[in-house]
Design a protein around this motif. Structure first.
Motif, PDB file in Angstrom:
ATOM      1  N   GLU A   2       0.823  -1.208   0.000  1.00  0.00           N
ATOM      2  CA  GLU A   2       0.000   0.000   0.000  1.00  0.00           C
ATOM      3  C   GLU A   2       0.855   1.255   0.000  1.00  0.00           C
ATOM      4  OE1 GLU A   2      -2.827  -0.081   3.124  1.00  0.00           O
ATOM      5  OE2 GLU A   2      -4.076  -1.622   2.195  1.00  0.00           O
ATOM      6  N   ARG A   3       2.014   1.195   0.660  1.00  0.00           N
ATOM      7  CA  ARG A   3       2.892   2.374   0.700  1.00  0.00           C
ATOM      8  C   ARG A   3       3.527   2.634  -0.652  1.00  0.00           C
ATOM      9  NH1 ARG A   3       4.618   0.161   5.669  1.00  0.00           N
ATOM     10  NH2 ARG A   3       6.555  -0.546   4.688  1.00  0.00           N
ATOM     11  N   GLN A   5       2.112   1.804  -3.844  1.00  0.00           N
ATOM     12  CA  GLN A   5       1.110   1.388  -4.824  1.00  0.00           C
ATOM     13  C   GLN A   5       1.455   1.812  -6.244  1.00  0.00           C
ATOM     14  OE1 GLN A   5      -3.152   1.761  -3.597  1.00  0.00           O
ATOM     15  NE2 GLN A   5      -2.300   2.523  -1.702  1.00  0.00           N
ATOM     16  N   VAL A  44     -13.959  -6.021  -3.940  1.00  0.00           N
ATOM     17  CA  VAL A  44     -13.127  -5.498  -2.851  1.00  0.00           C
ATOM     18  C   VAL A  44     -13.310  -3.990  -2.714  1.00  0.00           C
ATOM     19  CG1 VAL A  44     -10.751  -5.165  -2.064  1.00  0.00           C
ATOM     20  CG2 VAL A  44     -11.452  -7.356  -3.014  1.00  0.00           C
ATOM     21  N   GLN A  48     -15.343  -1.685   0.664  1.00  0.00           N
ATOM     22  CA  GLN A  48     -14.874  -0.564   1.478  1.00  0.00           C
ATOM     23  C   GLN A  48     -15.969   0.473   1.724  1.00  0.00           C
ATOM     24  OE1 GLN A  48     -11.705  -1.304   2.399  1.00  0.00           O
ATOM     25  NE2 GLN A  48     -12.027  -3.021   0.989  1.00  0.00           N
ATOM     26  N   LYS A 188     -13.386 -11.229   9.858  1.00  0.00           N
ATOM     27  CA  LYS A 188     -12.061 -11.654   9.413  1.00  0.00           C
ATOM     28  C   LYS A 188     -12.017 -11.784   7.892  1.00  0.00           C
ATOM     29  CE  LYS A 188     -10.794 -14.126  13.641  1.00  0.00           C
ATOM     30  NZ  LYS A 188     -10.461 -15.460  14.239  1.00  0.00           N
ATOM     31  N   ASP A 191     -11.898  -8.261   6.417  1.00  0.00           N
ATOM     32  CA  ASP A 191     -10.570  -7.668   6.607  1.00  0.00           C
ATOM     33  C   ASP A 191      -9.563  -8.266   5.634  1.00  0.00           C
ATOM     34  OD1 ASP A 191     -11.600  -6.139   8.632  1.00  0.00           O
ATOM     35  OD2 ASP A 191     -10.879  -7.439  10.252  1.00  0.00           O
ATOM     36  N   ALA A 192      -9.631  -9.583   5.468  1.00  0.00           N
ATOM     37  CA  ALA A 192      -8.706 -10.252   4.546  1.00  0.00           C
ATOM     38  C   ALA A 192      -8.929  -9.791   3.112  1.00  0.00           C
ATOM     39  CB  ALA A 192      -8.866 -11.770   4.650  1.00  0.00           C
ATOM     40  N   GLY A 194     -10.089  -6.943   2.197  1.00  0.00           N
ATOM     41  CA  GLY A 194      -9.623  -5.571   2.065  1.00  0.00           C
ATOM     42  C   GLY A 194      -8.144  -5.469   1.770  1.00  0.00           C
ATOM     43  N   THR A 195      -7.360  -6.431   2.270  1.00  0.00           N
ATOM     44  CA  THR A 195      -5.914  -6.392   2.015  1.00  0.00           C
ATOM     45  C   THR A 195      -5.557  -6.799   0.589  1.00  0.00           C
ATOM     46  OG1 THR A 195      -5.598  -8.690   2.739  1.00  0.00           O
ATOM     47  CG2 THR A 195      -5.473  -6.977   4.435  1.00  0.00           C
ATOM     48  N   ALA A 196      -6.556  -7.330  -0.151  1.00  0.00           N
ATOM     49  CA  ALA A 196      -6.294  -7.797  -1.517  1.00  0.00           C
ATOM     50  C   ALA A 196      -6.431  -6.701  -2.558  1.00  0.00           C
ATOM     51  CB  ALA A 196      -7.242  -8.943  -1.864  1.00  0.00           C
ATOM     52  N   MET A 197      -6.743  -5.473  -2.141  1.00  0.00           N
ATOM     53  CA  MET A 197      -7.021  -4.388  -3.085  1.00  0.00           C
ATOM     54  C   MET A 197      -5.845  -4.141  -4.036  1.00  0.00           C
ATOM     55  SD  MET A 197      -9.449  -2.079  -3.688  1.00  0.00           S
ATOM     56  CE  MET A 197      -9.696  -0.458  -4.389  1.00  0.00           C
TER      57      MET A 197
END
Length: 318
Positions: A2-3, A5, A44, A48, A188, A191-192, A194-197
């Motif tokens: 994410e940092r 991208q 995804v 959000q 869960k 949340d998981a 969301g990390t796949a974006m």
């Protein structure tokens, strides 16, 4: 991820280009993978946006009005001004119209956020922007293409795109939200997902580019002729979006978000529509993908430019 991208997305474009060049025979198979990976990305993205927040966004007066005006009033006028200068080939014109008349609803949120834009407001507006563009696009195409449109476009791909890319991902996202509100396992899972974006966006870009690179050799001239129009569009929309933001008296984060939504286009979502066109219009898909390549580079520039065009008054005084 994410940092970093932007670097990830640029890398995905390079990887897609290399794969398409080294293994051109994989192109047709990769085309069939575009809709599934894109639907996963939009699921995804919609995840959000809580359903309640979506309803509140419909009452977010000035921002929502500005987003609709810049995308569905200002952009068509800019496209109309350029239309007469486009090459006469139907495939090129159709590709340009498909991509420029549809606002982006995915990585615009990332780039807007990097420039200090209001990602929250833009994210909440994305389902409405996506539905609005699918409803309005046929009418805009008819205005530009006239009676020839009936011989070019079939309704089927538009309906399929709405179901696969809007209705199903949005419904699944809301069902996941409801599950997350009631069960820890649901939370869960949300949340998981969301990390796949970022990985999904990278996969989508790589798949799209890899599937279309083999077609570029046959359409290199078409690509070269549309690049100046895409660059001009980005340049014009930076100032047009700024004007709309000031017209609606938006604050700085919301104003920057409006500039980005007016400039970024929905090439990933309309590509399946371009691929569904008759064979004689096959170059339209390459024209659409070319816009993605130009735009990603343009967004890197926008991230630095827009904060200067629309500075934060607090930081300016400091």
């Amino acid at each position: 991820m994410e940092r970093h991208q932007v670097a990830v997305y640029l890398g995905a474009l390079v990887v897609g280009g290399v794969v398409g060049w080294v293994a051109p025979d994989a192109g047709p198979g990769l085309e069939h993978a575009i809709n599934p990976v894109l639907a996963a990305l939009l699921y995804v993205t919609f995840l959000q946006v809580p359903a309640a927040q979506l309803l509140r966004s419909l009452r977010s007066g000035r921002f929502l009005a500005a987003a609709l005006v810049v995308n569905f009033a200002v952009v068509p006028l800019v496209v109309a001004a350029m239309f007469a200068f486009l090459p006469d080939e139907q495939a090129i014109r159709m590709g340009v119209l498909l991509v420029l008349l549809t606002p982006c609803i995915d990585y615009v949120i990332v780039f807007s956020g990097l420039a200090g834009g209001s990602s929250r407001q833009l994210l909440a507006a994305t389902p409405l922007l996506l539905i609005a563009q699918m409803v309005l696009l046929p009418g805009y195409l008819y205005l530009f293409m006239g009676s020839d449109l009936a011989d070019i476009v079939e309704a089927g791909p538009f309906v399929e795109a709405f179901v696969v890319l809007i209705a199903i991902p949005l419904t699944l996202a809301w069902l996941t939200q409801a599950w997350a509100a009631r069960r820890p396992a649901g939370q869960k899972t949300a949340d998981a997902a969301g990390t796949a974006m970022v990985p999904l966006m990278a996969a989508t870009l790589a798949t799209v580019v890899a599937s279309q690179v083999p077609e570029v050799d046959d359409s290199a001239g078409d690509v070269a002729r549309v690049v100046p129009f895409y660059v001009l569009f980005l340049a014009v929309m930076a100032f047009a979006g700024l004007g709309v933001a000031r017209l609606f008296r938006l604050d700085v984060p919301a104003g920057r978000a409006i500039v980005f939504t007016g400039a970024t286009r929905n090439s990933l979502v309309v590509l399946p529509l371009a691929l569904a066109l008759p064979d004689r219009l096959a170059a339209a898909a390459v024209v659409v993908v070319t816009q993605t390549l130009v735009e990603v580079v343009g967004m890197v520039i926008y991230v630095r430019l827009i904060p200067r065009l629309l500075p934060d008054p607090v930081r300016a005084r400091a």
